[in-house]
Design a protein around this motif. Structure first.
Motif, PDB file in Angstrom:
ATOM      1  N   LEU A 209      44.246  46.802  44.359  1.00 44.68           N
ATOM      2  CA  LEU A 209      43.677  45.123  44.388  1.00 44.68           C
ATOM      3  C   LEU A 209      42.650  45.146  43.399  1.00 44.68           C
ATOM      4  O   LEU A 209      41.701  45.798  43.388  1.00 44.68           O
ATOM      5  N   ILE A 210      42.773  44.035  42.555  1.00 46.55           N
ATOM      6  CA  ILE A 210      41.943  43.754  41.369  1.00 46.55           C
ATOM      7  C   ILE A 210      41.220  42.299  42.016  1.00 46.55           C
ATOM      8  O   ILE A 210      41.836  41.319  42.329  1.00 46.55           O
ATOM      9  N   VAL A 211      39.885  42.501  42.225  1.00 43.67           N
ATOM     10  CA  VAL A 211      39.173  41.341  42.621  1.00 43.67           C
ATOM     11  C   VAL A 211      38.217  40.890  41.716  1.00 43.67           C
ATOM     12  O   VAL A 211      37.322  41.966  40.872  1.00 43.67           O
ATOM     13  N   SER A 212      38.092  39.823  41.230  1.00 43.64           N
ATOM     14  CA  SER A 212      36.915  39.310  40.226  1.00 43.64           C
ATOM     15  C   SER A 212      35.670  39.390  40.976  1.00 43.64           C
ATOM     16  O   SER A 212      35.415  39.104  42.076  1.00 43.64           O
ATOM     17  N   GLN A 218      36.908  34.248  34.509  1.00 45.51           N
ATOM     18  CA  GLN A 218      37.012  34.274  32.927  1.00 45.51           C
ATOM     19  C   GLN A 218      35.590  34.828  32.496  1.00 45.51           C
ATOM     20  O   GLN A 218      35.534  35.249  31.386  1.00 45.51           O
ATOM     21  N   THR A 219      34.742  34.954  33.494  1.00 45.62           N
ATOM     22  CA  THR A 219      33.409  35.540  33.115  1.00 45.62           C
ATOM     23  C   THR A 219      32.926  36.722  34.198  1.00 45.62           C
ATOM     24  O   THR A 219      33.233  36.333  35.462  1.00 45.62           O
ATOM     25  N   GLY A 220      32.654  37.540  33.921  1.00 48.05           N
ATOM     26  CA  GLY A 220      32.261  38.401  34.604  1.00 48.05           C
ATOM     27  C   GLY A 220      33.399  39.820  34.519  1.00 48.05           C
ATOM     28  O   GLY A 220      34.350  39.566  34.021  1.00 48.05           O
ATOM     29  N   LYS A 221      33.046  40.845  35.408  1.00 46.09           N
ATOM     30  CA  LYS A 221      33.980  42.076  35.548  1.00 46.09           C
ATOM     31  C   LYS A 221      34.870  41.857  36.584  1.00 46.09           C
ATOM     32  O   LYS A 221      34.767  41.291  37.378  1.00 46.09           O
ATOM     33  N   MET A 222      35.943  42.541  36.499  1.00 51.08           N
ATOM     34  CA  MET A 222      37.337  42.826  37.537  1.00 51.08           C
ATOM     35  C   MET A 222      36.829  44.058  38.305  1.00 51.08           C
ATOM     36  O   MET A 222      36.611  45.315  37.618  1.00 51.08           O
ATOM     37  N   HIS A 223      36.877  43.936  39.648  1.00 49.44           N
ATOM     38  CA  HIS A 223      36.747  45.287  40.536  1.00 49.44           C
ATOM     39  C   HIS A 223      38.265  45.675  40.501  1.00 49.44           C
ATOM     40  O   HIS A 223      39.048  44.917  41.285  1.00 49.44           O
ATOM     41  N   ILE A 224      38.513  46.860  40.417  1.00 51.07           N
ATOM     42  CA  ILE A 224      39.787  47.534  40.605  1.00 51.07           C
ATOM     43  C   ILE A 224      39.725  48.677  41.830  1.00 51.07           C
ATOM     44  O   ILE A 224      38.971  49.407  41.767  1.00 51.07           O
ATOM     45  N   VAL A 233      40.035  50.767  49.996  1.00 49.66           N
ATOM     46  CA  VAL A 233      38.892  51.852  50.107  1.00 49.66           C
ATOM     47  C   VAL A 233      37.585  51.636  49.478  1.00 49.66           C
ATOM     48  O   VAL A 233      37.811  50.588  48.443  1.00 49.66           O
ATOM     49  N   SER A 234      36.468  52.096  49.367  1.00 49.97           N
ATOM     50  CA  SER A 234      35.293  51.757  49.134  1.00 49.97           C
ATOM     51  C   SER A 234      35.311  52.018  47.502  1.00 49.97           C
ATOM     52  O   SER A 234      34.720  51.188  46.869  1.00 49.97           O
ATOM     53  N   GLN A 235      35.707  53.156  47.073  1.00 53.04           N
ATOM     54  CA  GLN A 235      35.563  53.688  45.451  1.00 53.04           C
ATOM     55  C   GLN A 235      36.225  52.706  44.807  1.00 53.04           C
ATOM     56  O   GLN A 235      37.358  52.050  44.936  1.00 53.04           O
ATOM     57  N   ARG A 236      35.714  52.507  43.302  1.00 54.37           N
ATOM     58  CA  ARG A 236      36.212  51.618  42.509  1.00 54.37           C
ATOM     59  C   ARG A 236      37.107  52.656  41.431  1.00 54.37           C
ATOM     60  O   ARG A 236      36.911  53.745  41.364  1.00 54.37           O
ATOM     61  N   ILE A 237      38.168  52.231  40.891  1.00 53.12           N
ATOM     62  CA  ILE A 237      39.173  52.976  40.302  1.00 53.12           C
ATOM     63  C   ILE A 237      38.764  52.847  38.756  1.00 53.12           C
ATOM     64  O   ILE A 237      38.173  51.902  38.482  1.00 53.12           O
ATOM     65  N   SER A 238      38.902  53.913  38.059  1.00 47.63           N
ATOM     66  CA  SER A 238      38.626  53.929  36.719  1.00 47.63           C
ATOM     67  C   SER A 238      39.457  54.370  35.802  1.00 47.63           C
ATOM     68  O   SER A 238      39.338  54.272  34.529  1.00 47.63           O
ATOM     69  N   THR A 239      40.811  54.649  36.336  1.00 48.31           N
ATOM     70  CA  THR A 239      42.034  55.157  35.370  1.00 48.31           C
ATOM     71  C   THR A 239      42.905  54.107  35.626  1.00 48.31           C
ATOM     72  O   THR A 239      43.383  53.713  36.894  1.00 48.31           O
ATOM     73  N   VAL A 240      43.693  53.683  34.620  1.00 48.94           N
ATOM     74  CA  VAL A 240      44.816  52.750  34.778  1.00 48.94           C
ATOM     75  C   VAL A 240      45.983  53.399  33.872  1.00 48.94           C
ATOM     76  O   VAL A 240      45.753  53.732  32.725  1.00 48.94           O
ATOM     77  N   SER A 257      37.438  44.071  33.505  1.00 53.29           N
ATOM     78  CA  SER A 257      37.121  45.139  34.166  1.00 53.29           C
ATOM     79  C   SER A 257      35.998  45.974  33.230  1.00 53.29           C
ATOM     80  O   SER A 257      36.521  46.500  32.430  1.00 53.29           O
ATOM     81  N   GLN A 258      34.905  46.044  33.935  1.00 58.59           N
ATOM     82  CA  GLN A 258      33.927  47.220  33.039  1.00 58.59           C
ATOM     83  C   GLN A 258      33.971  48.633  33.563  1.00 58.59           C
ATOM     84  O   GLN A 258      33.252  49.416  33.264  1.00 58.59           O
ATOM     85  N   ASP A 259      34.918  48.660  34.643  1.00 60.15           N
ATOM     86  CA  ASP A 259      34.900  50.026  35.265  1.00 60.15           C
ATOM     87  C   ASP A 259      36.212  51.171  34.493  1.00 60.15           C
ATOM     88  O   ASP A 259      36.171  52.153  34.786  1.00 60.15           O
ATOM     89  N   ILE A 260      36.703  50.312  33.811  1.00 61.52           N
ATOM     90  CA  ILE A 260      38.155  51.253  33.102  1.00 61.52           C
ATOM     91  C   ILE A 260      37.370  52.235  32.141  1.00 61.52           C
ATOM     92  O   ILE A 260      36.855  51.861  31.108  1.00 61.52           O
ATOM     93  N   THR A 261      37.876  53.609  32.429  1.00 66.61           N
ATOM     94  CA  THR A 261      37.378  54.566  31.345  1.00 66.61           C
ATOM     95  C   THR A 261      38.508  55.516  30.998  1.00 66.61           C
ATOM     96  O   THR A 261      38.381  55.776  29.748  1.00 66.61           O
ATOM     97  N   TYR A 262      39.655  55.341  31.600  1.00 62.68           N
ATOM     98  CA  TYR A 262      40.817  55.932  31.011  1.00 62.68           C
ATOM     99  C   TYR A 262      42.138  55.075  31.058  1.00 62.68           C
ATOM    100  O   TYR A 262      42.247  54.580  32.087  1.00 62.68           O
TER     101      TYR A 262
END
Length: 1309
Positions: A209-212, A218-224, A233-240, A257-262
């Protein structure tokens, strides 16, 4: 069927049908819209979707023309098994190989065309790409050579399972879980009152679930946020993971999304200049890992070098030719994978990456180790497998003190250069497998711990032993291995498949060795120091020339001992008493006559669990020794000289799980086998067992093989064990199973029993030249993935087809090939007489017919076709063998093996390995293409194209009288049996079934634990196999009463048919007038028609394939069709007779047969025109010959012709085949005209089924369908029939009728 919408006249357009509407398309492309139905089982088009004759005529004018099937966007993809999906109109676009995709798009009103390969990814075609040329290139690379055949295959709709075009990008069903669903919803971060609801953009993507973060997305990051059980669940996803999505760009919302690391984008078609293309990836501010492998980039995306946070970058298999200098900007990069590209050099700027600890450049085009390695101090491995390095410069490696592991396998290494005497103290592991080295001296690598140098051409090997721990040098030509000093740390030494005559002395002195493999060498003895080693756990000395083993004095820790295939006559007396830890012993294929005792005391301390003693000279005296091994689980005593197995001894082997006693002389299995409660496998084929053993009460019994014995009956309990899966009772000729017994066995998964033989007919005459036996064993696997094909009477009896299919881990494809490949061969033989052409096309078409099943699964295939040899007049038959994969065929000629196949594997075929490397496949360390299979050519596995191809290896050889047998086997069989051993093992076995069983048993006893399949075909190609009557041989026939027709003349030529096939004879007992009324009205006027002179006609002399009939004087003609309806009563008299003969029984049956009629020369039909200008005349003696009808099948495969002939009176009376003309008296008193009735019935089975009811005759004779003539009335019947013939007027013979034609014979072919 559909409408045709033509475009403007042009070179691409076929002749316009008059009924076509006058619409026009701007692109000049001919489009046929058809609402085509699909095959629900395979989701492919049915053949009724073909276009009309005008389009086909247009295609025939030029092989560069063709059609492209264009699917709609809502068409279900080939990977979907759903049958309820709707299908849009399918367009057949007629075009040429020069037609670009842009022109087709213009004609269709589409923006782009899309190409899907093997039901997998979908790629958008560039406007300049040519769809039809893509199809033609694909078929050409598969193996099709003929341009006309390529054109035909391209028009086949079944090709859609491998290659398919779409007008719009389809939505694949297996990717529906990743379709984005979005909307504006009220969300809050918690459940308390302090958390307020707010409108946010919410996107549901698969299980995420991706929530702005703000209202305006268009402004800000997306929470995945991942979803677990439908909840966030509470944790944020970092892998897509967006791999295998056919993407050209990433979804736009990912950039917020500012959380994507992989980010995993493997197996896509990512583009550079697009809104979500690779050039915009610098927006990922936290991205650390990026996988872009298998994207067909062609160029390195330079803007990726601006993502300074990257620590891992994978660009494998993208066709990259070079790297940009900007790659030096990725200072944080730790892992860079560039395998499977076209790189030849690395830029110097790569040396700036001081944190780089892993660099993969395998399967590129490097000719030397790049110098940049000297600057990359964090690297400890040189991984360059599959490149083009020819010379190994140790001096270069000496300058790289940080390198410890060197992987140069599968290069072109031939020599090694030592620039100075300075030693290398850094390299500890080196892999030089699959190169071309002849001599290797690595003594300068004083810290070398592990060396792999298998599959080179090494004659001598020199190493330093200071640090050596493991050495693998299998499959070379080593005669000497020098290691100095003695490797005190060595634990594993593998030197199998070399030319060593003795074990190296230094190997005997090492103190920590645990594994020693010196099998397949030339050893004559095993050193005492080796066998008595206090560290050795596993010793492999099989396939040598060892004559005896040294006696053991002290206890040894040996656990595994393999000494099979040597010259041993006895084992050391103290073997079992000193080797108390011995768990596995394989002493098969020796000359052992006795076994040593287990121990001297009362209680045995033996730990032996697996004992293989197959193929020795052991007698009953060895059985008591086995009692000393109470822990035995597997015991193989096959192919020895056992006559009895004492019941008291078997009673003590309570732990026994598998027992193999096949190939002995046992008459019974002891009843005490019921005490072996853990027994699950009993193999006792090829014995003299007459009483069924008491094994059906064992609770864990699964597999029982009692084939090729003397069983007569089976006493079974009321209930069978539920575990019983396979029961083989074939080859017990006297065994009769009652219906009750068969019902009891109905729950068994596999029950093998002999089928009742059918009566021999003319169509099976060639089966006397060959017979086959088949054996398949699952081994220790749960399922059998090997299938076989055996047709002894192929193509109407003029040949034979045998095949073997091995699916490795899948059972679906071998079964599909078993059911379809013979039919495909039958079709291809009709289209071409060239064995290379029709065999290759058989494999390629079978590959296509696998459909969806062949997309992900594959199978090895072997096909052997025996047919009459038309090219070599000195040979009667020829053998054509084709194979892909690892199944092989071996011919035994004069007692010597003649291999006919080629093994397509990376290890055994360097040329195929090079081809796969050139195609930039990744070959893993276990020598498998992309880690899937070791085969380079298979049927199926289309997703591995172009690395895996279906084009077979084909060989043809004329069969001679020296050819004894043919052996077909899968990979497991030939891995454990050599060609010579396999041939020698079965040459003296009379039964082909027992021979095939023996081969499988030997393979299992020699160590095979996988599926094993073997087929043995016994050949009888020679004069002794002739079935010609001219040689005094004929098919067995019943003895009847003497003929009443006198025949004096030798055989004369008759009219052959232009249709091919096995001809069936039809001798009539009707009068001339009846024949004229029945035949004359339907037969072609072009045919010579003749009269009937005798009531009972002699059967034409038979010719076999060894002695074919002459072809002189034979003329071809078109077959005419007629329907015979017998107007005779069953007493053999005309239906017009009011009073039947007293005592003759009639059942009033009537037979209607639709046949081709070819009348032979005769008389009494004066109004019939002649076909020849100078028709042959008949002398008075010939008039008594009568009428023969050669009935020929129109749709047969073979080209043999069966022509009727007559024989002299004296010959006819002496010939045993004369009795076939009249019949065989059955036990119920009826007389069966065997040969002619069988021929008539055989033709009747080919009659078309119509509502008028053509009689489909049974395949075997029914007494109630025949006329019955008691013995006391035979003479009266003959007199009446003779009188009926004499009442006919006979025309005067003309002078022309006395012309004789050359003698001709009929042939069973």
């Amino acid at each position: 069927m559909g409408e045709v919408e033509p475009g403007p006249a042009g070179p691409l357009e076929p002749p316009e049908p008059p009924e076509a509407p006058a619409s026009r398309r701007p692109g000049g492309i001919r489009v046929l819209k058809r609402n085509m139905k699909r095959n629900g089982s395979r989701n492919c088009l049915n053949r009724r979707s073909r276009f009309g004759s005008r389009e086909r005529d247009w295609l025939r004018e030029d092989v560069k023309r063709g059609c492209v099937y264009l699917y709609g966007a809502d068409t279900t993809t080939a990977t979907t098994t759903t049958t309820s999906s709707t299908t849009s109109d399918l367009h057949l676009v007629l075009c040429t190989v020069e037609t670009p995709a842009s022109e087709i798009c213009a004609g269709e009103g589409r923006e782009s065309l899309y190409l899907q390969l093997h039901g997998d990814l979908v790629r958008r075609l560039e406007p300049t790409e040519r769809p039809l040329q893509i199809v033609y290139d694909y078929l050409s690379r598969l193996g099709f050579d003929d341009p006309v055949r390529i054109q035909e295959e391209a028009a086949n709709p079944d090709l859609g399972c491998m290659l398919r075009f779409y007008g719009e990008k389809p939505c694949q069903m297996d990717h529906l879980d990743r379709i984005l669903l979005s909307g504006i919803y009220n969300v809050r971060k918690g459940k308390t009152q302090l958390h307020k609801w707010a409108e946010r953009l919410v996107v549901l993507c698969g299980t995420c679930l991706i929530v702005s973060s703000v209202k305006d997305c268009q402004t800000g990051k997306m929470h995945i946020l991942p979803l677990v059980g439908g909840k966030v669940v509470s944790q944020r996803i970092s892998t897509v993971d967006l791999s295998c999505q056919s993407l050209e760009e990433v979804p736009e919302h990912l950039f917020y999304s500012q959380d994507i690391t992989y980010l995993n984008l493997r197996h896509n078609f990512m583009q550079l200049e697009r809104p979500g293309g690779l050039d915009t990836f610098y927006k990922f501010s936290q991205l650390k890992g990026l996988n872009l492998s298998h994207n067909k980039l062609g160029l390195f995306p330079v803007l990726l070098c601006e993502i300074s946070t990257l620590t891992e970058l994978n660009l494998s298999c993208n066709g990259l030719h070079d790297l940009p200098s900007q790659i030096g900007n990725l200072l944080n990069l730790q892992t860079l994978c560039l395998d499977g590209n076209l790189l030849t050099t690395l830029p110097e700027e790569l040396g700036n990456l001081q944190q780089l600890s892993s660099l993969g450049i395998s399967f590129n085009n490097f000719s030397q180790i790049p110098e940049v390695y000297e600057k990359l101090m964090m690297l400890d491995k040189v991984v360059m497998a599959g490149n083009r390095v020819e010379v190994l410069h140790l001096g270069v490696l000496n300058r790289m003190s940080h390198i410890k592991h060197v992987d140069l396998r599968m290069n072109h290494l031939k020599t090694m250069v030592i620039e100075n005497l300075e030693g290398n103290k850094y390299i500890t592991h080196m892999d030089l497998r699959d190169n071309q080295l002849t001599d290797l001296d690595l003594s300068s690598l004083c810290n070398l711990e592990q060396l792999h140098c298998e599959r080179n051409q090494l004659r001598e090997l020199t190493l330093s032993g200071f640090s050596l721990r493991t050495l693998y040098a299998n499959s070379n030509r080593l005669t000497a291995v020098n290691v100095y000093p003695v490797p005190s740390l060595l634990t594993s030494l593998e030197l199998s498949r070399n030319l060593l005559e003795c074990v190296p002395d230094w190997a005997c002195e090492t103190k920590k060795i645990e594994i020693l493999d010196v099998s397949y060498n030339l050893l004559t003895e095993v050193p005492m120091r080796i066998l008595s080693s206090l560290s050795l756990r596993k010793l492999m000395v099989g396939h040598n020339h060892v004559q005896n083993l040294p006696a053991l004095v002290e206890h040894i820790p040996l656990e595994v001992l393999d000494i099979q295939h040597n010259l041993l006559t006895r084992l050391p007396d103290t073997l079992f008493s000193k080797a108390l830890n011995l768990r596995y012993l394989n002493a098969s294929a020796n000359s052992l006559e006795s076994l040593p005792s287990a121990c001297a005391g009362e209680e045995s301390l033996s730990a032996l669990q697996l004992l293989y003693l197959t193929n020795n000279l052991l007698t009953d005296q060895c059985v008591p020794v086995l009692v000393g091994h109470p822990h035995l689980r597997i015991l193989h005593l096959a192919n020895n000289q056992l006559q009895t197995f004492p019941a008291s001894k078997l009673n003590k082997l309570e732990q026994l799980e598998e027992l193999n006693l096949s190939g002995n002389k046992l008459k019974t299995i002891p009843t005490t086998i019921a005490n072996c409660r853990r027994l699950h496998t009993l193999v006792a084929h090829s014995n003299n067992i007459s009483i069924f053993p008491e094994i059906l009460q064992l609770p864990q019994i699964q597999f029982v093989d009692l084939s090729c014995n003397d069983l007569t009956e089976i006493l079974i309990p009321e209930t069978l064990p539920a575990t019983l899966q396979d029961l083989d009772l074939t080859g017990n000729t006297n065994l009769v199973l009652e219906h009750k017994t068969l019902d009891t066995f109905s729950h068994i998964t596999t029950l093998k029993i002999d089928q009742k033989p059918l009566p021999t007919t003319d169509s099976t005459v060639t089966s006397t030249f060959w017979s086959h036996g088949l054996a398949e064993m699952a081994g220790q696997r749960n399922k059998l993935c090997v299938s076989a094909l055996a047709v002894d009477n192929f193509a109407e009896g003029v040949g034979a087809v045998y095949g073997m299919f091995d699916g490795d881990r899948n059972e679906e494809l071998p079964r599909l090939l078993q059911c379809t490949m013979a039919d495909v061969l039958l079709e291809e033989v009709q289209q071409s007489t060239n064995d290379t052409v029709f065999m290759a096309n058989t494999f390629l078409v079978s590959h296509r017919k696998l459909g969806m099943a062949g997309q992900k699964l594959g199978s090895s295939a072997l096909l052997c076709y025996i047919r009459p040899d038309t090219a070599d007049p000195t040979s009667s038959f020829s053998l054509t063998v084709a194979n892909v994969g690892t199944c092989q065929a071996v011919l035994c000629r004069s007692g010597k093996p003649v291999p006919l196949s080629k093994v397509f594997s990376l290890e055994q075929d360097p040329q195929e390995a090079q081809r796969v490397k050139d195609q930039k496949a990744i070959i893993t360390e276990d020598n498998k293409v992309n880690g899937v299979t070791c085969c380079t050519r298979m049927l199926g596995c289309t997703y591995l194209y172009p690395w895996i191809l279906p084009k077979p290896h084909i060989s043809s050889i004329p069969l001679t009288i020296q050819d004894e047998l043919l052996i077909l086997g899968n990979k497991a069989l030939w891995e454990h049996l050599s060609y010579t051993e396999a041939v020698n093992a079965v040459r003296r076995v009379q039964d082909p079934l027992a021979a095939s069983k023996k081969l499988c048993t030997l393979a299992q006893s020699y160590g095979c634990q996988d599926n094993v399949g073997a087929m043995v075909v016994y050949l009888n190609i020679g004069e002794e196999g002739c079935t010609c009557e001219m040689n005094g041989l004929s098919l067995p026939g019943p003895v009847g009463f003497a003929p009443t027709t006198i025949i004096k003349d030798p055989p004369k030529p008759t009219t052959p048919s232009s249709s091919s096939g096995i001809a069936s004879e039809f001798s009539s007992e009707m009068s001339t007038s009846e024949v004229s009324s029945e035949v004359g009205s339907t037969a072609s006027d072009e045919h010579n028609t003749v009269g009937l002179d005798a009531g009972l006609l002699p059967r034409p002399e038979r010719r076999c394939s060894l002695h074919p009939m002459p072809t002189s004087g034979v003329f071809q003609r078109q077959p005419s069709c007629a329907t015979f309806s017998s107007n005779q009563s069953d007493n053999g008299l005309d239906s017009d007779d009011d009073q039947p003969v007293e005592g003759v029984i009639t059942n009033g049956s009537k037979v209607e047969v639709e046949v081709d009629i070819h009348c032979c020369r005769g008389r009494d039909l004066d109004n019939s025109p002649t076909l020849m200008e100078n028709p042959p005349a008949l002398c008075p003696e010939e008039r008594a010959r009568g009428l023969f009808f050669g009935i020929r099948r129109q749709n047969s495969v073979n080209s043999g012709i069966l022509l009727p002939v007559s024989k002299d009176k004296t010959e006819l009376q002496k010939s045993p085949s004369t009795s076939c003309l009249y019949g065989k008296k059955l036990s119920n008193g009826s007389i069966v005209p065997l040969e002619d009735s069988l021929n008539l019935i055989e033709v009747a089975t080919e009659a078309p089924k119509k509502k008028t009811g053509y009689f489909a005759a049974p395949t075997q004779l029914e007494p109630e369908d025949q006329f019955v003539v008691p013995r006391d009335l035979e003479e009266e019947v003959k007199e009446q029939m003779k009188h009926h013939q004499e009442c006919r007027p006979e025309p005067e013979p003309s002078e022309e009728d006395r012309t004789e034609l050359p003698e001709e014979f009929d042939t069973a072919l």
